[in-house]
Design a protein around this motif. Structure first.
Motif, PDB file in Angstrom:
ATOM      1  N   VAL A 113       0.849  -1.200   0.000  1.00 29.60           N
ATOM      2  CA  VAL A 113       0.000   0.000   0.000  1.00 29.60           C
ATOM      3  C   VAL A 113       0.883   1.249   0.000  1.00 29.60           C
ATOM      4  CG1 VAL A 113      -1.597   1.399   1.408  1.00 29.60           C
ATOM      5  CG2 VAL A 113      -2.028  -1.061   1.089  1.00 29.60           C
ATOM      6  N   LYS A 114       1.901   1.236   0.884  1.00 25.32           N
ATOM      7  CA  LYS A 114       2.831   2.380   0.961  1.00 25.32           C
ATOM      8  C   LYS A 114       3.513   2.630  -0.375  1.00 25.32           C
ATOM      9  CE  LYS A 114       4.392   2.352   5.718  1.00 25.32           C
ATOM     10  NZ  LYS A 114       5.435   1.795   6.547  1.00 25.32           N
ATOM     11  N   LYS A 115       3.805   1.553  -1.087  1.00 29.19           N
ATOM     12  CA  LYS A 115       4.484   1.678  -2.378  1.00 29.19           C
ATOM     13  C   LYS A 115       3.508   2.084  -3.484  1.00 29.19           C
ATOM     14  CE  LYS A 115       8.753   0.479  -1.419  1.00 29.19           C
ATOM     15  NZ  LYS A 115       9.918   1.316  -1.765  1.00 29.19           N
ATOM     16  N   GLY A 116       2.203   2.106  -3.158  1.00 32.63           N
ATOM     17  CA  GLY A 116       1.202   2.546  -4.126  1.00 32.63           C
ATOM     18  C   GLY A 116       0.759   1.499  -5.138  1.00 32.63           C
ATOM     19  N   PHE A 117       1.042   0.233  -4.886  1.00 29.44           N
ATOM     20  CA  PHE A 117       0.627  -0.814  -5.827  1.00 29.44           C
ATOM     21  C   PHE A 117      -0.878  -1.084  -5.706  1.00 29.44           C
ATOM     22  CE2 PHE A 117       5.121  -2.323  -4.872  1.00 29.44           C
ATOM     23  CZ  PHE A 117       5.663  -1.736  -6.006  1.00 29.44           C
ATOM     24  N   LYS A 118      -1.532  -1.239  -6.858  1.00 26.76           N
ATOM     25  CA  LYS A 118      -2.971  -1.524  -6.875  1.00 26.76           C
ATOM     26  C   LYS A 118      -3.245  -2.969  -7.294  1.00 26.76           C
ATOM     27  CE  LYS A 118      -4.321   2.839  -6.253  1.00 26.76           C
ATOM     28  NZ  LYS A 118      -4.545   3.188  -4.850  1.00 26.76           N
ATOM     29  N   LYS A 119      -2.289  -3.549  -8.035  1.00 27.64           N
ATOM     30  CA  LYS A 119      -2.494  -4.884  -8.590  1.00 27.64           C
ATOM     31  C   LYS A 119      -1.160  -5.629  -8.573  1.00 27.64           C
ATOM     32  CE  LYS A 119      -5.121  -6.805 -12.455  1.00 27.64           C
ATOM     33  NZ  LYS A 119      -5.764  -6.502 -13.735  1.00 27.64           N
ATOM     34  N   PHE A 138      -3.904  -8.602   1.231  1.00 28.56           N
ATOM     35  CA  PHE A 138      -3.764  -7.613   0.150  1.00 28.56           C
ATOM     36  C   PHE A 138      -5.145  -7.144  -0.303  1.00 28.56           C
ATOM     37  CE2 PHE A 138       0.314  -9.606   0.241  1.00 28.56           C
ATOM     38  CZ  PHE A 138       1.209  -8.647  -0.199  1.00 28.56           C
ATOM     39  N   VAL A 139      -6.036  -8.095  -0.495  1.00 23.19           N
ATOM     40  CA  VAL A 139      -7.398  -7.783  -0.918  1.00 23.19           C
ATOM     41  C   VAL A 139      -8.068  -6.873   0.117  1.00 23.19           C
ATOM     42  CG1 VAL A 139      -9.679  -8.764  -1.431  1.00 23.19           C
ATOM     43  CG2 VAL A 139      -7.601  -9.903  -2.284  1.00 23.19           C
ATOM     44  N   ALA A 140      -7.868  -7.220   1.398  1.00 20.62           N
ATOM     45  CA  ALA A 140      -8.450  -6.406   2.473  1.00 20.62           C
ATOM     46  C   ALA A 140      -7.889  -4.988   2.472  1.00 20.62           C
ATOM     47  CB  ALA A 140      -8.189  -7.070   3.824  1.00 20.62           C
ATOM     48  N   ASN A 141      -6.699  -4.829   1.899  1.00 22.23           N
ATOM     49  CA  ASN A 141      -6.079  -3.502   1.800  1.00 22.23           C
ATOM     50  C   ASN A 141      -6.320  -2.855   0.436  1.00 22.23           C
ATOM     51  OD1 ASN A 141      -4.196  -2.501   4.163  1.00 22.23           O
ATOM     52  ND2 ASN A 141      -4.141  -4.737   4.164  1.00 22.23           N
ATOM     53  N   GLY A 142      -7.287  -3.400  -0.319  1.00 24.62           N
ATOM     54  CA  GLY A 142      -7.666  -2.785  -1.592  1.00 24.62           C
ATOM     55  C   GLY A 142      -6.730  -3.078  -2.757  1.00 24.62           C
ATOM     56  N   ILE A 143      -5.918  -4.120  -2.616  1.00 25.07           N
ATOM     57  CA  ILE A 143      -4.990  -4.482  -3.704  1.00 25.07           C
ATOM     58  C   ILE A 143      -5.481  -5.768  -4.370  1.00 25.07           C
ATOM     59  CG2 ILE A 143      -2.630  -5.202  -4.253  1.00 25.07           C
ATOM     60  CD1 ILE A 143      -1.710  -3.486  -1.848  1.00 25.07           C
ATOM     61  N   GLU A 144      -5.541  -5.739  -5.702  1.00 26.13           N
ATOM     62  CA  GLU A 144      -5.961  -6.933  -6.438  1.00 26.13           C
ATOM     63  C   GLU A 144      -4.765  -7.890  -6.549  1.00 26.13           C
ATOM     64  OE1 GLU A 144      -7.905  -8.043 -10.797  1.00 26.13           O
ATOM     65  OE2 GLU A 144      -7.826  -5.949 -10.149  1.00 26.13           O
ATOM     66  N   VAL A 145      -5.021  -9.173  -6.313  1.00 26.56           N
ATOM     67  CA  VAL A 145      -3.943 -10.171  -6.392  1.00 26.56           C
ATOM     68  C   VAL A 145      -4.217 -11.147  -7.539  1.00 26.56           C
ATOM     69  CG1 VAL A 145      -2.682 -12.009  -5.191  1.00 26.56           C
ATOM     70  CG2 VAL A 145      -3.512 -10.013  -3.904  1.00 26.56           C
ATOM     71  N   LEU A 193       5.392  -8.252  -7.721  1.00 24.09           N
ATOM     72  CA  LEU A 193       5.178  -9.689  -7.553  1.00 24.09           C
ATOM     73  C   LEU A 193       5.457 -10.081  -6.104  1.00 24.09           C
ATOM     74  CD1 LEU A 193       4.702 -12.484  -9.078  1.00 24.09           C
ATOM     75  CD2 LEU A 193       7.205 -12.695  -9.007  1.00 24.09           C
ATOM     76  N   ILE A 194       4.470 -10.717  -5.477  1.00 26.83           N
ATOM     77  CA  ILE A 194       4.673 -11.229  -4.121  1.00 26.83           C
ATOM     78  C   ILE A 194       5.505 -12.513  -4.213  1.00 26.83           C
ATOM     79  CG2 ILE A 194       3.566 -12.086  -2.016  1.00 26.83           C
ATOM     80  CD1 ILE A 194       0.927 -10.746  -3.041  1.00 26.83           C
ATOM     81  N   LEU A 195       6.675 -12.518  -3.579  1.00 24.20           N
ATOM     82  CA  LEU A 195       7.469 -13.757  -3.505  1.00 24.20           C
ATOM     83  C   LEU A 195       6.915 -14.538  -2.309  1.00 24.20           C
ATOM     84  CD1 LEU A 195      11.080 -12.376  -4.144  1.00 24.20           C
ATOM     85  CD2 LEU A 195       9.359 -13.113  -5.807  1.00 24.20           C
ATOM     86  N   GLY A 196       5.887 -15.341  -2.590  1.00 24.38           N
ATOM     87  CA  GLY A 196       5.092 -15.965  -1.536  1.00 24.38           C
ATOM     88  C   GLY A 196       5.656 -17.277  -1.037  1.00 24.38           C
ATOM     89  N   CYS A 197       6.940 -17.399  -1.090  1.00 25.65           N
ATOM     90  CA  CYS A 197       7.606 -18.622  -0.632  1.00 25.65           C
ATOM     91  C   CYS A 197       9.034 -18.240  -0.285  1.00 25.65           C
ATOM     92  CB  CYS A 197       7.557 -19.671  -1.743  1.00 25.65           C
ATOM     93  SG  CYS A 197       8.676 -21.045  -1.473  1.00 25.65           S
ATOM     94  N   THR A 198       9.495 -18.722   0.861  1.00 30.30           N
ATOM     95  CA  THR A 198      10.808 -18.331   1.394  1.00 30.30           C
ATOM     96  C   THR A 198      11.948 -18.567   0.409  1.00 30.30           C
ATOM     97  OG1 THR A 198       9.931 -19.187   3.468  1.00 30.30           O
ATOM     98  CG2 THR A 198      12.217 -18.526   3.479  1.00 30.30           C
ATOM     99  N   GLU A 199      11.773 -19.558  -0.475  1.00 30.13           N
ATOM    100  CA  GLU A 199      12.877 -19.915  -1.379  1.00 30.13           C
ATOM    101  C   GLU A 199      12.901 -19.089  -2.664  1.00 30.13           C
ATOM    102  OE1 GLU A 199      11.186 -22.209   0.325  1.00 30.13           O
ATOM    103  OE2 GLU A 199      12.812 -22.941   1.571  1.00 30.13           O
ATOM    104  N   LEU A 200      11.807 -18.393  -2.994  1.00 29.84           N
ATOM    105  CA  LEU A 200      11.779 -17.643  -4.258  1.00 29.84           C
ATOM    106  C   LEU A 200      12.871 -16.573  -4.383  1.00 29.84           C
ATOM    107  CD1 LEU A 200       7.949 -17.458  -4.948  1.00 29.84           C
ATOM    108  CD2 LEU A 200       9.665 -18.356  -6.526  1.00 29.84           C
ATOM    109  N   PRO A 201      13.260 -15.890  -3.281  1.00 29.89           N
ATOM    110  CA  PRO A 201      14.340 -14.890  -3.423  1.00 29.89           C
ATOM    111  C   PRO A 201      15.680 -15.496  -3.860  1.00 29.89           C
ATOM    112  CG  PRO A 201      13.108 -14.492  -1.410  1.00 29.89           C
ATOM    113  CD  PRO A 201      12.664 -15.829  -1.924  1.00 29.89           C
ATOM    114  N   LEU A 202      15.819 -16.809  -3.752  1.00 28.58           N
ATOM    115  CA  LEU A 202      17.026 -17.456  -4.278  1.00 28.58           C
ATOM    116  C   LEU A 202      17.142 -17.226  -5.786  1.00 28.58           C
ATOM    117  CD1 LEU A 202      16.932 -21.003  -2.601  1.00 28.58           C
ATOM    118  CD2 LEU A 202      18.355 -19.049  -1.968  1.00 28.58           C
TER     119      LEU A 202
END
Lengths: 231, 231
Positions: A113-119, A138-145, A193-202
């Motif tokens: 939200v702070k970064k201004g992302f909507k989707k 994210f949805v609860a904060n008005g961001i489409e996922v 892009l949400i890196l929704g898994c601990t290993e994705l930043p690898l």
């Protein structure tokens, strides 16, 4: 300085990152004169994952809830779970937690939200992409996922489960992941892009990803540092 | 499987080793199907070291004792301190601990007895070499403990405090350490050397040391693995 209480062990590798980063960053922030007090209740990973797999959420809530109770009894001022997956029972746990209970998805959504992302797009295991325990905040904060199409979800899941979980980053797999993100950017209009898994930043980071990455563990750790050192 | 309760953070680096090794070894021992439950109370290193420096042992006992109480209340079946130095108050803590309280020096001394050593050398900081919190357990087990002469103690202390604590292993310092050990072997008849500081294994091991090394952290971790998985 507030005492941090962590539910760890799910898995142990990310618990090590939390412990190391919290100690280092808080001590640095305080000018090298004060490591934080941290309490960790490290769970049996196999037991926890088994309960998730069987969707025995009441049992999982009881298992984690008892450990949170220990952390509270021991004087923890802030409570957090060190694994995204365990947030599947976050809302069930919450009523029994009497201290600030800092959710990974909520921290990440507030950051977006702070970064201004909507989707934004979401990468993770099939479980993560098809359940709402991560996207819900994210949805609860008005961001489409947005998630990839079914076929691409399977590809993302396979690269995580068969390569990244073992620390393997294949050049061709990375290309495939990037092309899925590029498609999501063009067709769905994702801005991050949400890196929704601990290993994705690898594999993925702001330098190689077609859109900014939301490293949820990194955002969560930053939040805990901030809260622990605030008045 | 018994739950392990650790007093960590003194310092955080060795706590990371304990956590990682206990998880990995216990899970491997159980055939990859069971990580242990571990609770960690991680102290503020600066506060703990300050109390040691000022010899405020009653305050240190209270500080650590309250955390041990948390571990016991949370269901820990085995309690341990992850740093040799904190054993300076082990005997003061012991009466208030109701679970098996596994001392690093005692575990190391029992290991030395099993190996048949009668006379061992002790390397560590000046504090460690001149106090009896580490050597006492060996003496109580009938093993004589020798330290280097005053001048050599200062050399050992300096290499630890100014190099090894920063992860630096200088070739010439290693030679100097080895020549001190060689002298202790010839003049004092030591049969093994207690590595009485977490950083000493960075420099010394069974391959380069004139006598077998007693890596006290390694011995302690082995003991905890054994106890956690025993019936």
């Amino acid at each position: 300085m507030k005492k941090i209480g962590l539910i760890g062990g799910t898995g142990p590798e990310s618990t090590l990152v939390y412990y190391k980063e919290l100690n280092t960053r808080i001590n640095n922030k305080l000018g090298g004169i004060g490591f934080p007090e941290i309490a960790i209740e490290s769970l049996n990973l196999h037991k926890a994952l088994d309960l998730v797999a069987k969707k025995e959420y009441d049992e999982l809530t009881d298992y984690i809830g008892a450990k949170i109770q220990n952390l509270e009894n021991g004087g923890a001022d802030i409570i957090a779970l060190t694994a995204a997956t365990m947030h599947v029972v976050f809302d069930k746990l919450k009523p029994a937690v009497h201290k600030p209970f800092i959710s990974i998805p909520v921290a990440a959504a507030e950051y977006a939200v702070k970064k201004g992302f909507k989707k934004v797009g979401l990468f993770g295991t099939i479980f993560t992409m098809e359940q709402d325990y991560l996207s819900g905040a994210f949805v609860a904060n008005g961001i489409e996922v947005c998630t990839p199409c079914k076929e691409d979800r399977l590809i993302v899941h396979d690269h995580i489960a068969n390569e990244l979980e073992y620390g393997i980053v294949k050049e061709e797999s990375l290309k495939e992941l990037i092309s899925i993100i590029q498609k999501m950017k063009e067709e769905q209009g994702i801005e991050a892009l949400i890196l929704g898994c601990t290993e994705l930043p690898l594999a993925l980071n702001d330098n190689n990803c077609p859109v900014p990455c939301l490293d949820i563990m990194e955002i969560h750790i930053q939040k805990l540092v901030e809260l622990s050192t605030s008045a």
